[in-house]
Design a protein around this motif. Structure first.
Motif, PDB file in Angstrom:
ATOM      1  N   TYR A 140       0.815  -1.213   0.000  1.00 56.47           N
ATOM      2  CA  TYR A 140       0.000   0.000   0.000  1.00 56.47           C
ATOM      3  C   TYR A 140       0.850   1.266   0.000  1.00 56.47           C
ATOM      4  O   TYR A 140       2.007   1.250   0.419  1.00 56.47           O
ATOM      5  CB  TYR A 140      -0.917   0.020   1.221  1.00 56.47           C
ATOM      6  CG  TYR A 140      -1.964  -1.066   1.246  1.00 56.47           C
ATOM      7  CD1 TYR A 140      -2.159  -1.920   0.172  1.00 56.47           C
ATOM      8  CD2 TYR A 140      -2.752  -1.258   2.346  1.00 56.47           C
ATOM      9  CE1 TYR A 140      -3.118  -2.910   0.199  1.00 56.47           C
ATOM     10  CE2 TYR A 140      -3.724  -2.243   2.394  1.00 56.47           C
ATOM     11  CZ  TYR A 140      -3.902  -3.062   1.324  1.00 56.47           C
ATOM     12  OH  TYR A 140      -4.858  -4.033   1.354  1.00 56.47           O
TER      13      TYR A 140
ATOM     14  N   HIS B  70      -8.758  -5.845   0.293  1.00 58.89           N
ATOM     15  CA  HIS B  70      -8.557  -4.819   1.316  1.00 58.89           C
ATOM     16  C   HIS B  70      -9.115  -5.243   2.674  1.00 58.89           C
ATOM     17  O   HIS B  70      -8.706  -4.695   3.698  1.00 58.89           O
ATOM     18  CB  HIS B  70      -9.179  -3.486   0.886  1.00 58.89           C
ATOM     19  CG  HIS B  70      -8.281  -2.696  -0.008  1.00 58.89           C
ATOM     20  ND1 HIS B  70      -7.275  -1.899   0.483  1.00 58.89           N
ATOM     21  CD2 HIS B  70      -8.223  -2.585  -1.357  1.00 58.89           C
ATOM     22  CE1 HIS B  70      -6.639  -1.329  -0.527  1.00 58.89           C
ATOM     23  NE2 HIS B  70      -7.191  -1.730  -1.653  1.00 58.89           N
TER      24      HIS B  70
ATOM     25  N   LYS C  78      -5.641  -7.686   4.511  1.00 55.22           N
ATOM     26  CA  LYS C  78      -4.361  -7.377   3.882  1.00 55.22           C
ATOM     27  C   LYS C  78      -3.295  -8.418   4.191  1.00 55.22           C
ATOM     28  O   LYS C  78      -2.546  -8.832   3.315  1.00 55.22           O
ATOM     29  CB  LYS C  78      -3.922  -5.988   4.354  1.00 55.22           C
ATOM     30  CG  LYS C  78      -2.530  -5.599   3.969  1.00 55.22           C
ATOM     31  CD  LYS C  78      -2.190  -4.172   4.315  1.00 55.22           C
ATOM     32  CE  LYS C  78      -2.338  -3.835   5.748  1.00 55.22           C
ATOM     33  NZ  LYS C  78      -1.825  -2.510   6.083  1.00 55.22           N
TER      34      LYS C  78
END
Length: 137
Positions: free
Chosen positions: A78, A102, A105
């Motif tokens: 990210y 998402h 993760k």
């Protein structure tokens, strides 16, 4: 005797400049430089998307296999962790799969990293995503 003149004090230079910033003229804000125009090798988000499509062999979701134009470019590492939009750090996902990735993760990051590594080496059959989505019955 006349009135004594007031002696001028020697003012230290750092004291003179102490409040000098209050008297500055307003400067125009700096213009942001468009690196894509300056450097032809700079990878814009669209260039990264095209390179990911070439790497994966088509315009489809890496997990579900759904093809289409509404795919989202997902960064495996990210941006908050220092990840950038680079070919080795991106993957195309459908909106549903993007939300799924998402949501957990820690589970998906190593799987996606291994998938990108296998695709880069030209061995899609060894990808962990292939093992998840195409289970033998």
């Amino acid at each position: 005797m006349s009135l004594a003149r007031k002696k001028e004090k020697n003012i230290m230079p750092w004291r003179k400049n102490l409040l000098a910033h209050h008297n500055r003229k307003e400067k125009a804000p700096k213009k942001r430089r468009n690196r894509a125009l300056d450097d032809p090798e700079y990878m814009t988000k669209e260039k990264v998307r095209q390179a990911v499509i070439e790497r994966d062999g088509g315009n489809w979701c890496a997990i579900s296999g759904v093809s289409g134009v509404r795919l989202e470019l997902h960064r495996i590492v990210y941006g908050s962790q220092g990840g950038k939009y680079e070919v080795d750090n991106c993957i195309l996902l459908s909106a549903d799969m993007h939300r799924l990735v998402h949501s957990s993760k820690k589970t998906w990051m190593p799987i996606l990293q291994d998938h990108v590594h296998c695709m880069k080496l030209g061995m899609p059959e060894k990808s962990p995503i292939q093992r998840i989505t195409h289970r033998e019955e």
